[in-house]
Design a protein around this motif. Structure first.
Motif, PDB file in Angstrom:
ATOM      1  N   ASN A 219       0.864  -1.174   0.000  1.00  0.00           N
ATOM      2  CA  ASN A 219       0.000   0.000   0.000  1.00  0.00           C
ATOM      3  C   ASN A 219       0.906   1.232   0.000  1.00  0.00           C
ATOM      4  O   ASN A 219       1.504   1.573   1.019  1.00  0.00           O
ATOM      5  CB  ASN A 219      -0.915  -0.017   1.230  1.00  0.00           C
ATOM      6  CG  ASN A 219      -1.956   1.087   1.182  1.00  0.00           C
ATOM      7  OD1 ASN A 219      -1.678   2.209   0.779  1.00  0.00           O
ATOM      8  ND2 ASN A 219      -3.168   0.767   1.601  1.00  0.00           N
ATOM      9  N   THR A 220       1.024   1.882  -1.151  1.00  0.00           N
ATOM     10  CA  THR A 220       1.983   2.977  -1.289  1.00  0.00           C
ATOM     11  C   THR A 220       1.551   4.239  -0.548  1.00  0.00           C
ATOM     12  O   THR A 220       2.400   5.071  -0.220  1.00  0.00           O
ATOM     13  CB  THR A 220       2.208   3.305  -2.774  1.00  0.00           C
ATOM     14  OG1 THR A 220       0.947   3.622  -3.384  1.00  0.00           O
ATOM     15  CG2 THR A 220       2.813   2.118  -3.498  1.00  0.00           C
ATOM     16  N   GLU A 221       0.250   4.404  -0.298  1.00  0.00           N
ATOM     17  CA  GLU A 221      -0.215   5.583   0.432  1.00  0.00           C
ATOM     18  C   GLU A 221      -0.008   5.401   1.929  1.00  0.00           C
ATOM     19  O   GLU A 221       0.538   6.257   2.602  1.00  0.00           O
ATOM     20  CB  GLU A 221      -1.696   5.846   0.120  1.00  0.00           C
ATOM     21  CG  GLU A 221      -1.956   6.238  -1.326  1.00  0.00           C
ATOM     22  CD  GLU A 221      -1.303   7.556  -1.700  1.00  0.00           C
ATOM     23  OE1 GLU A 221      -1.168   8.424  -0.821  1.00  0.00           O
ATOM     24  OE2 GLU A 221      -0.899   7.705  -2.879  1.00  0.00           O
ATOM     25  N   ASP A 398      -0.936  -1.702  -4.308  1.00  0.00           N
ATOM     26  CA  ASP A 398      -2.271  -1.129  -4.092  1.00  0.00           C
ATOM     27  C   ASP A 398      -3.358  -2.069  -4.607  1.00  0.00           C
ATOM     28  O   ASP A 398      -4.330  -1.652  -5.249  1.00  0.00           O
ATOM     29  CB  ASP A 398      -2.380   0.239  -4.767  1.00  0.00           C
ATOM     30  CG  ASP A 398      -1.375   1.233  -4.198  1.00  0.00           C
ATOM     31  OD1 ASP A 398      -1.097   1.139  -2.987  1.00  0.00           O
ATOM     32  OD2 ASP A 398      -0.861   2.068  -4.955  1.00  0.00           O
TER      33      ASP A 398
END
Length: 528
Positions: A219-221, A398
């Motif tokens: 999850n890059t966020e 994601d």
């Protein structure tokens, strides 16, 4: 003939009835299985009878020399192990596949019978001769024979194709059945003795294996990785088991000896030995010592590099939680799983960590224009102390599949995991105008390059860019850096440059590097 028929009937009964030489199922309980990268150790349990005697029967897939009692104090005397021959045994899990093979065989037999009938019909039509004294009947006979022969030949042609197709199906079923048959299915092992209470013994088999597998969703966020771990197991002992299994990362060491240093003696070499032999031996010894020293130095350099990397601090928000299923000892790393394994050779997949595990990380967009024109998506780990056993990992970014890699060592040796590429973040490298000039005493080579980083996403991104400057390997060559704009964040001893550039959404940011190389007049530069 009657005697032969009776003999075949008895033989058929003996072949079909496995109870004559092996029970329908083993008469022992499996209390535990230890899986190794190649092989598995089963722990069996059997209760001694009222007379103190016991006789355990296990499949022939186990190594007789590996069988031993866990607690010899429960035995009266020694444990007896004997391997016996038997007709080929098939566990109940393969009964359906065997039925498919038999049904397919019956189909082919029926088709072959029809084929033989048609071939006989064609042979009769070819060899029969009508009565020539009756011309009217002769004409009718010829017409009917031609029609019948045409129908028979057409049906035979279709039948041959059908037989070929059904034989291919039989080949597939048979190959699968043979590949999943228990190892050493033409023998079984009897373990017997006398004692009291429940007798436990271990047996090792080579007919088993396991490997770890991961699903890593980056999850890059939120900047964390959701980890799910599985084990893929397969074993062909013919025994099913549902319960506690332990998975080891290495096989037990065999033939372990106490380390010792042997004395090194030196004497005068007999004169009758040739000088050539002496020189050859000396050279061989010198080369061996050199290689050992070089290997030691290389290992030391690699260890220093690993130590330096481990000391790097990326200031994580919070340490990642430990993976509860993995245990570590000085000689092994293991994990415990409760689940089902079948002995028919089929591969099963068991989840190790039943709840989701989240690993904190930092999102790094890495760009190396010499290698590719878009950015690597890298998860950079921060001070993680736990281990994940090396294995195959299916990668997601994601929630979307991005690739597959082999994780060699997570948590110690591998601080960064690549998750694929960001196609919308690109970099272009353009060489500046190169020119070679000559001063009074030296040549001057002017060079450089311009990098253009473009962010095609809808949000601002921080991109790590890596490039290089030439390294003079001769004191006669001088490097003079004229311009680096913007200034690099880091420049190591091998002239590798690192920038961290913030690129607004939809924008393009340049990097310019300009330098000259001075060298003796009349010489020529060579890159390597």
């Amino acid at each position: 003939m009657k005697l032969f028929t009776a003999f075949m009937a008895i033989l058929l009964i003996a072949t079909s009835c496995s109870a004559l030489d092996f029970p329908e199922g083993p008469n022992v309980d499996i209390s535990k299985i230890d899986f190794y990268p190649s092989g598995a150790k089963f722990t069996f349990s059997i209760r001694a009878g009222s007379d103190g005697k016991f006789e355990a029967i296990i499949p022939g897939a186990f190594l007789t020399e590996s069988i031993h009692a866990l607690d010899p104090d429960y035995l009266d005397g020694e444990l007896r192990v004997e391997r016996k021959a038997r007709t080929r045994w098939l566990p109940s899990g393969l009964a359906e596949l065997k039925a498919q093979v038999e049904a397919q065989t019956q189909i082919i037999n029926e088709l072959n019978a029809r084929k033989s009938s048609l071939e006989q019909t064609l042979s009769l039509l070819k060899n029969s001769e009508p009565e020539k004294s009756k011309p009217a009947e002769l004409l009718t006979y010829i017409k009917d024979a031609q029609t019948l022969r045409l129908e028979a030949e057409n049906e035979l042609a279709v039948l041959k194709v059908k037989i070929s197709e059904e034989q291919e199906k039989l080949r597939v079923f048979t190959n699968e059945l043979n590949s999943r048959r228990p190892s050493s299915d033409s023998s079984f092992i009897v373990v017997s003795g006398s004692g009291g209470g429940d007798i436990e013994f271990e047996a090792f088999t080579n007919a088993a294996s396991w490997s770890p597998k991961y699903t890593l969703d980056f999850n890059t966020e939120a900047e964390h990785i959701q980890v799910k771990m599985y084990v893929k197991i397969s074993q062909k002992t013919g025994l099913d088991f549902n319960g506690d299994m332990t998975f080891h990362t290495k096989n037990p060491d065999e033939n372990i000896t106490t380390p010792d240093v042997q004395p090194l003696r030196v004497g005068i070499k007999p004169k009758q030995e040739t000088v050539m032999t002496s020189a050859r031996t000396s050279l061989k010894r010198t080369n061996s010592m050199y290689k050992s020293a070089a290997m030691y130095d290389m290992m030391a350099v690699e260890e220093d590099a690993e130590d330096a990397e481990e000391e790097a601090d990326y200031n994580s928000a919070a340490p990642a939680p430990r993976a509860p299923a993995v245990r570590e000892t000085l000689s092994d790393r293991t994990l415990d799983v409760d689940g089902l394994t079948t002995g028919d050779g089929s591969e099963r997949e068991l989840e190790v960590i039943m709840s989701d595990l989240f690993l904190n990380c930092k999102t790094v967009l890495m760009m190396i224009p010499e290698q590719r024109n878009n950015a690597w998506i890298i998860a950079s780990m921060d001070e993680n102390n736990e281990h994940l056993i090396p294995g195959i990992a299916d990668l997601r970014v994601d929630g979307q599949a991005s690739g597959r890699i082999f994780i060699e060592e997570y948590g110690v040796g591998q601080k960064k995991i690549p998750f694929g590429y960001a196609d919308q973040i690109t970099i272009k490298k353009e060489r500046l105008v190169e020119k070679t000039g000559v001063s009074w005493f030296s040549g001057v080579f002017t060079s450089g390059y311009k990098l253009e980083i473009t962010n095609g996403t809808k949000s601002d991104k921080v991109v790590t860019v890596r490039e290089r400057l030439p390294i003079p390997t001769d004191d006669k060559i001088k490097l003079d850096v004229k311009q680096i704009e913007p200034k690099e964040k880091e420049r190591d001893k091998e002239n590798r440059l690192t920038w961290e550039v913030e690129v607004p959404a939809g924008a393009t940011v340049p990097i310019i590097v300009d330098y000259t190389l001075s060298y003796p007049s009349g010489e020529e530069l060579q890159y390597r």
